[in-house]
Design a protein around this motif. Structure first.
Motif, short mmCIF file in Angstrom:
data_model
loop_
_atom_site.label_atom_id
_atom_site.label_comp_id
_atom_site.label_asym_id
_atom_site.label_seq_id
_atom_site.Cartn_x
_atom_site.Cartn_y
_atom_site.Cartn_z
N SER A 83 -13.90 7.37 -6.51
CA SER A 83 -13.00 8.62 -5.86
C SER A 83 -11.87 7.66 -4.76
CB SER A 83 -13.69 10.22 -6.06
OG SER A 83 -13.82 9.75 -4.18
N VAL A 84 -10.74 8.91 -4.82
CA VAL A 84 -9.58 8.24 -3.69
C VAL A 84 -10.81 8.54 -2.56
CG1 VAL A 84 -7.91 9.10 -3.46
CG2 VAL A 84 -7.83 9.18 -5.31
N GLN A 85 -11.07 9.56 -2.34
CA GLN A 85 -11.80 9.93 -1.20
C GLN A 85 -13.22 8.81 -0.28
OE1 GLN A 85 -14.12 13.53 -0.26
NE2 GLN A 85 -13.57 13.53 2.02
N GLU A 86 -13.95 7.80 -1.17
CA GLU A 86 -14.27 6.80 -1.24
C GLU A 86 -14.07 5.57 -1.13
OE1 GLU A 86 -17.95 8.80 -3.50
OE2 GLU A 86 -16.44 7.53 -4.80
N MET A 87 -12.31 5.70 -1.72
CA MET A 87 -11.71 4.39 -1.21
C MET A 87 -11.30 4.31 0.41
SD MET A 87 -8.12 3.46 -1.43
CE MET A 87 -7.03 4.63 -2.12
N VAL A 88 -10.56 5.92 0.46
CA VAL A 88 -9.85 5.66 1.74
C VAL A 88 -10.98 5.68 2.75
CG1 VAL A 88 -8.68 7.36 3.35
CG2 VAL A 88 -8.08 7.32 0.94
N ILE A 135 -5.88 2.95 -5.96
CA ILE A 135 -6.20 4.09 -6.46
C ILE A 135 -7.37 3.78 -8.06
CG2 ILE A 135 -6.08 6.47 -7.73
CD1 ILE A 135 -4.97 7.31 -5.11
N ASN A 136 -6.56 3.11 -8.87
CA ASN A 136 -6.53 2.52 -9.85
C ASN A 136 -8.18 1.62 -9.98
OD1 ASN A 136 -5.03 3.91 -11.45
ND2 ASN A 136 -3.48 2.89 -11.91
N MET A 137 -7.55 0.38 -9.45
CA MET A 137 -8.69 -0.33 -8.97
C MET A 137 -10.20 0.60 -8.85
SD MET A 137 -8.90 -4.05 -7.30
CE MET A 137 -8.45 -4.84 -8.13
#
Ligand code: HEM
Length: 319
Positions: free
Chosen positions: A180-185, A171-173
């Motif tokens: 966002s978190v959603q975009e990361m997932v 999440i941090n990276m």
């Protein structure tokens, strides 16, 4: 109210600009005047390479990610090392990148047609988009107009995410890059294609790592699958999901079964927020994943893009 011809043309042009430009100087029709056949030729060339070897779709998508993450989307990942510089591509994190020849072939075609016009960075971005579509993923368009970078240093690749990252590290990276978190997932769903080598996950298994403990987040049957793969050596390949050449949401189904290959995959099920997003993409929710993935890919493709600079003649070296 009546519009004269001039007003009409201005309105149409404004609508066109709003639809096709992103304020960065990049736009959907960037090569319309300078090399109108470029996008078509690149797509044809990428598609014929993928027909010959469908596994390369994974390589092309990963290449775009590794390019954009380091120094922005500027084809820095394509530059070769020289006698006084070790380039990104020679970093351990990039040694298994695949598909360089696909980019080279596409570049040759466009250079023959319109020399010095189409950047290597744009070809990498278009090839990734075409690979997603070829593998059955969402159909989307991307702005073009990236210029090629001149810096490629092995030490910069320490900023690529590690397969040992936990959810908060991921999440941090991604947050540092504006995601966002959603975009990361959603972007992690790139792992619907391709494989990981044993060396990327053996630390999760008994007898392959000094800790000698099995990662408790892996399903017991799947431990056997991963162990069998690793018995064939560090370079043995494990598909991320049951359909390694098909762009679908099976990656998320695998996470729900605790059958994620990398620690950084399975960790998405440990945090409540990321777990809910995974659940929102799994099962019958493929359309939601497709929508979020393509939006996040367009955003990733705009990371730190250079509007001025060079268009390399040869993607392997600066002009
Ligand atoms: C979330 C953080 C991520 C981590 C920690 C990560 C890590 C990895 C690792 C370790 C591998 C296997 C390398 C090997 O063993 O040779 C891999 C493969 C791959 N990654 Fe990622 N990755 C991440 C995000 C992404 C993103 C955002 C994309 C694209 C949108 C992506 C696309 C791929 C693909 C397609 C492969 C398979 C490549 C092939 O089969 O040649 N990854 N990733």
């Amino acid at each position: 109210m009546r519009f004269d011809m001039k007003t009409m043309i201005v309105v149409v042009l404004m609508v066109f600009m709003l639809r096709h430009c992103n304020g960065l100087g990049l736009n959907m029709n960037y090569y319309l005047m300078s090399c109108p056949m470029a996008e078509f030729m690149i797509k044809n060339s990428v598609n014929s390479a993928l027909r010959a070897d469908p596994t390369l779709a994974a390589g092309l998508i990963r290449m775009h990610f590794h390019d954009c993450w380091i120094q922005g989307c500027d084809a820095s990942v394509l530059l070769d090392s020289t006698s006084d510089n070790t380039a990104e591509k020679d970093s351990p994190a990039n040694l298994s990148l695949r598909g360089y020849e696909v980019i080279d072939n596409a570049k040759k075609l466009v250079e023959n047609m319109c020399p010095g016009v189409v950047s290597c960075a744009d070809i990498v971005a278009m090839a990734a988009r075409d690979a997603v579509i070829f593998a059955g993923g969402p159909v989307y368009d991307i702005p073009k107009g990236r210029k090629d970078g001149t810096r490629s240093k092995i030490e910069d690749t320490r900023n690529l995410p590690s397969p040992t990252f936990n959810t908060s590290e991921l999440i941090n990276m991604f947050k540092q890059h504006g995601f966002s978190v959603q975009e990361m997932v959603a972007l992690s769903g790139g792992h619907t294609l391709g494989v990981a080598r044993c060396s990327s996950f053996k630390n999760r298994l008994k007898n392959f790592d000094s800790t000698n403990d099995v990662d408790p987040s892996i399903d017991k049957q799947f431990v056997k699958t991963l162990t069998k793969t690793c018995n064939a050596g560090d370079n043995a390949e494990q598909p991320f999901d049951s359909s390694r050449n098909m762009f679908d949401n099976d990656y998320y189904n695998a996470l729900q079964r605790q059958a994620g290959v990398l620690f950084s995959d399975q960790t998405l099920m440990t945090d409540l927020t990321t777990r809910q997003i995974v659940n929102g993409y799994a099962g019958f929710n493929q359309a939601r994943f497709f929508f979020d993935f393509q939006q996040a890919m367009v955003k990733m493709g705009l990371l730190d893009v250079k509007e001025t600079g060079e268009v390399r003649q040869n993607c392997h070296k600066i002009n």
